[in-house]
Design an enzyme around this catalytic site. Structure first.
Site, mmCIF file in Angstrom:
data_model
loop_
_atom_site.group_PDB
_atom_site.id
_atom_site.type_symbol
_atom_site.label_atom_id
_atom_site.label_comp_id
_atom_site.label_asym_id
_atom_site.label_seq_id
_atom_site.Cartn_x
_atom_site.Cartn_y
_atom_site.Cartn_z
ATOM 1 N N ARG A 77 0.970 -1.177 0.102
ATOM 2 C CA ARG A 77 0.015 -0.009 0.065
ATOM 3 C C ARG A 77 0.911 1.228 0.154
ATOM 4 N NH1 ARG A 77 -4.333 0.637 -1.907
ATOM 5 N NH2 ARG A 77 -5.390 -1.035 -0.873
ATOM 6 N N ARG A 103 1.027 -6.809 -9.538
ATOM 7 C CA ARG A 103 1.508 -5.965 -8.231
ATOM 8 C C ARG A 103 1.624 -6.747 -7.144
ATOM 9 N NH1 ARG A 103 -3.456 -2.171 -5.652
ATOM 10 N NH2 ARG A 103 -5.185 -3.803 -6.004
ATOM 11 N N HIS A 172 0.831 3.467 -10.535
ATOM 12 C CA HIS A 172 -0.272 3.978 -9.677
ATOM 13 C C HIS A 172 0.450 4.828 -8.338
ATOM 14 C CE1 HIS A 172 -3.518 4.033 -6.639
ATOM 15 N NE2 HIS A 172 -4.385 3.289 -7.015
ATOM 16 N N ASP A 216 -11.990 10.114 -6.963
ATOM 17 C CA ASP A 216 -11.595 8.856 -7.710
ATOM 18 C C ASP A 216 -11.855 9.094 -9.235
ATOM 19 O OD1 ASP A 216 -10.791 6.423 -8.764
ATOM 20 O OD2 ASP A 216 -11.958 5.222 -7.374
ATOM 21 N N GLU A 275 -2.118 9.084 -11.136
ATOM 22 C CA GLU A 275 -1.523 7.930 -11.859
ATOM 23 C C GLU A 275 -1.149 8.011 -13.361
ATOM 24 O OE1 GLU A 275 -4.245 4.954 -10.473
ATOM 25 O OE2 GLU A 275 -4.638 6.283 -8.635
HETATM 26 C C1 BG6 Z 1 -7.492 3.706 -7.699
HETATM 27 C C2 BG6 Z 1 -8.811 3.399 -8.072
HETATM 28 O O1 BG6 Z 1 -6.444 3.880 -8.737
HETATM 29 O O2 BG6 Z 1 -6.877 2.762 -6.861
HETATM 30 C C3 BG6 Z 1 -9.848 3.364 -6.977
HETATM 31 O O3 BG6 Z 1 -9.159 4.372 -8.969
HETATM 32 C C4 BG6 Z 1 -9.125 2.225 -6.101
HETATM 33 O O4 BG6 Z 1 -10.905 3.041 -7.562
HETATM 34 C C5 BG6 Z 1 -7.735 2.772 -5.758
HETATM 35 O O5 BG6 Z 1 -9.836 2.295 -4.968
HETATM 36 C C6 BG6 Z 1 -7.125 1.673 -4.629
HETATM 37 O O6 BG6 Z 1 -7.327 0.264 -5.182
HETATM 38 P P1 BG6 Z 1 -6.701 -0.709 -4.412
HETATM 39 O O7 BG6 Z 1 -7.093 -1.996 -5.047
HETATM 40 O O8 BG6 Z 1 -5.069 -0.774 -3.988
HETATM 41 O O9 BG6 Z 1 -7.450 -0.654 -3.042
#
Ligand code: BG6
Length: 303
Positions: A77, A103, A172, A216, A275
């Protein structure tokens, strides 16, 4: 990494003393730790994920959650997760992992190269029996990250199979900010976007974007540079790109952060994701043998 190759084995093969070493990171996962002339940084083999970049004399640019799980098979994360071959939920298959499967996979370390005060790390992954259960296509994906006074990430997809495929991709990037309330994002004025917090409705951005609620948004036809201006840290992060036509801006805000097991309840204040992507209508079609390379080029300056 072969299942039996430890961080120490990889370091013997690829390490460049005084510049980049392969060591055990969080959760004892192997990572490359860079301490080159122009920058320091980190890149995990898990997800080929860049988790740290500090240009010489500057503060950390990337955010990583203190609550991140550090385990094979789990996405980190924060940092720069690679979302591929789909973005968000897989169309028609709600049980498939969100943002694709690369990932959460251990990638192969392919090379570490020093170039003056910069270091380029290459990692690769490819389709196999496991990935074919989720996505039938044969592919090879390479992530090349150059740590210098500029951070360059190049994601290159090759179709190694016999039939064409279509894929989405996102770098991302979680940017560390001093206070989300003092962030402005410049460069999206007049751009159409899909608002994922409002049933994907198409809207028009007017002026600079500030984040004062869950955000988002998938900005369309954005091949140009976007700036994140951080009033609290007094710095501007410039995100330029090549061969990327969409830009996603994400912050989960209060309620969603609380619901996420791998994000601290208050950490939404400390990051904004901008992103570099090719998603939705900008997904890429690749014929057998073809390659596609998407780049994010990140600079910071005092502001
Ligand atoms: C973003 C998406 O890029 O990533 C969101 O647009 C999403 O919709 C977010 O909630 C986080 O995603 P994840 O799968 O890492 O919790």
């Amino acid at each position: 990494m072969g299942a039996h190759e430890t961080a120490a084995d990889l370091d013997r093969k690829f390490g460049v003393p005084g510049v980049a070493r392969v060591v055990e990171g969080n959760g004892r996962l192997p990572k490359v730790a860079v301490t080159a002339g122009n920058a320091s940084g980190e890149m995990y083999l898990l997800g080929a994920e860049v988790t740290s970049w500090k240009p010489q004399g500057a503060e950390e640019v990337l955010f990583v959650s203190a609550a991140s799980k550090w385990a094979d098979g789990k996405a980190i994360r924060g940092g720069v997760p690679i979302c591929c071959p789909w973005f968000g939920n897989k169309a028609g298959d709600p049980k498939a992992p969100a943002h694709g499967f690369v990932r959460a996979k251990a990638w192969q370390l392919e090379s570490i190269e020093k170039n003056g005060g910069d270091v380029t790390i290459s990692m690769a992954t490819a389709g196999d029996a496991e990935t074919r259960k989720l996505w039938p296509s044969d592919f090879r994906l390479v992530q090349r990250a150059t740590f210098g006074s500029v951070l360059v990430m190049e994601l290159e997809m090759t179709n190694t199979g016999q039939s064409s495929f279509r894929f989405e991709a996102a770098l991302h990037t979680y940017f560390r900010v001093g206070d989300i309330a003092q962030v402005r994002i410049r460069g999206l004025d007049g751009i159409r976007y899909l608002d994922k917090t409002d049933g994907n409705r198409e809207k028009l951005q007017k002026g600079e974007l500030t984040i004062g609620t869950e955000t988002d948004s998938v900005y369309l036809d954005t091949a140009h540079t976007v700036d994140l201006i951080d009033g609290a840290l007094r710095r501007t992060i410039e995100v330029s790109k090549e061969n990327s036509r969409s830009t996603v801006v994400w912050n989960p805000w209060i309620v969603k952060s609380k619901a996420m097991a791998d994000l601290g309840d208050d950490e939404w204040k400390q990051f904004a994701c901008v992103e570099t992507c090719n998603v939705a209508g900008h997904a890429i079609e690749l014929a057998p043998g073809q390659k596609h390379s998407m780049k994010a080029i990140i600079r910071t300056s005092r502001s």
